[in-house]
Write an enzyme that holds these catalytic residues in place. Structure first.
Site, PDB file in Angstrom:
ATOM      1  N   SER A 104       0.009 -11.750   6.470  1.00 37.89           N
ATOM      2  CA  SER A 104       1.451 -11.527   6.302  1.00 37.89           C
ATOM      3  C   SER A 104       1.926 -10.124   6.646  1.00 37.89           C
ATOM      4  CB  SER A 104       1.881 -11.892   4.878  1.00 37.89           C
ATOM      5  OG  SER A 104       1.966 -13.302   4.752  1.00 37.89           O
ATOM      6  N   LYS A 115       4.002  -3.602   3.236  1.00 41.49           N
ATOM      7  CA  LYS A 115       3.838  -5.055   3.285  1.00 41.49           C
ATOM      8  C   LYS A 115       2.388  -5.392   2.980  1.00 41.49           C
ATOM      9  CE  LYS A 115       5.152  -9.238   3.767  1.00 41.49           C
ATOM     10  NZ  LYS A 115       4.106  -9.578   2.768  1.00 41.49           N
TER      11      LYS A 115
END
EC number: 3.5.2.6
Length: 266
Positions: free
Chosen positions: A68, A205
């Site tokens: 991701s 992230k």
């Protein structure tokens, strides 16, 4: 104790040159050993020139599934191609069950990034398509640029791979608005990545490819940068993972290292 400042040296910004000129700081390995984790942490300080250190030179340049963390370039590409209209676009939930309850609602771009909504970014990738996706990964010099394995899963279980070093290079280009994309779209994504805002800003992230097995572990990531005063610190962490209970370590280990360097915390 030897600190980051004692280990860093000036580094070039091509992937090969950066990987070969990072300094190794084995003192950081104590944080990995304490948790019985195999992994790497790359930390680069951006002053007049970039200076970098890592606990593991070999692993720093080894490529892994981005999982991701790929939502960062995916979002930029979506904006550049018009698949994502702007930062205010709402991605409607179709009402069907999703793997995580927090994905079962309408989401903004920032919201989709913050909860790491896989279905939203799979749809973005499908609409971007293979030709445009390939073009932008080449423009961004992102990893091995291999999108084999399906347009909506090549970063999750396909052939795309990226190293911790390359993650740092990509993030630095994004921070400086130097990617081959509009400044506006880079700013939109940077804002969506803000995860903490005390006396410093963290844009980051996470990523997680799945737990795998002891002999064939998955990979867990945390990548981003810290803005503190006039300094910016770019970082990339990845670790082998064969037990989901270890997932919090992807943030706790690099957080401890950065705290020991006086970058965050304290």
């Amino acid at each position: 104790m030897k600190t980051f400042a004692a280990y860093v040296i000036t580094a070039c910004l091509s992937s090969t040159a950066l990987a070969s000129s990072i300094t190794e700081n084995t003192f950081w390995n104590k944080e990995f050993s304490a948790e019985a984790v195999n992994g790497v942490f790359v930390l680069c300080k951006s002053s007049s020139k970039l200076a970098c250190a890592t606990n593991n030179l070999a692993r720093a340049s080894k490529e892994y599934l981005p999982a991701s963390t790929f939502k960062i370039p995916n979002a930029i590409i979506g904006l550049e191609t018009g698949v994502i209209k702007n930062e205010h676009q709402i991605f409607k939930w179709d009402g069907k069950p999703r793997a995580m309850k927090q994905w079962e609602r309408d989401l903004s771009l920032r919201g989709a990034i913050q909860v790491s909504a896989v279905p939203v970014f799979q749809q973005i990738a499908r609409e971007v398509g293979e030709v445009r996706m390939q073009k932008y990964l080449k423009k961004f010099s992102y990893g091995n640029q291999n999108i084999s394995g399906g347009i909506d899963k090549f970063w999750l279980e396909g052939q795309l791979r990226i190293s911790a070093v390359n993650q740092v290079e990509f993030l630095e280009s994004l921070f400086l608005n130097k990617l081959s994309a509009s400044k506006e779209n880079q700013l939109i994504v940077k804002e969506a990545l803000v995860t903490e805002a005390p006396e410093y800003l963290v844009h980051s992230k996470t990523g997680f490819s799945g737990v795998g097995t002891e002999s064939n572990p998955g990979v867990a990531w945390w990548v981003g940068w810290v803005e503190k005063g006039a300094e910016v610190y770019f970082f990339a962490f990845n670790m082998d993972i064969d037990n989901e209970n270890k997932l919090p370590l992807r943030k706790s280990i690099p957080t401890k290292i950065m705290a020991s360097e006086g970058i965050i915390g304290g």
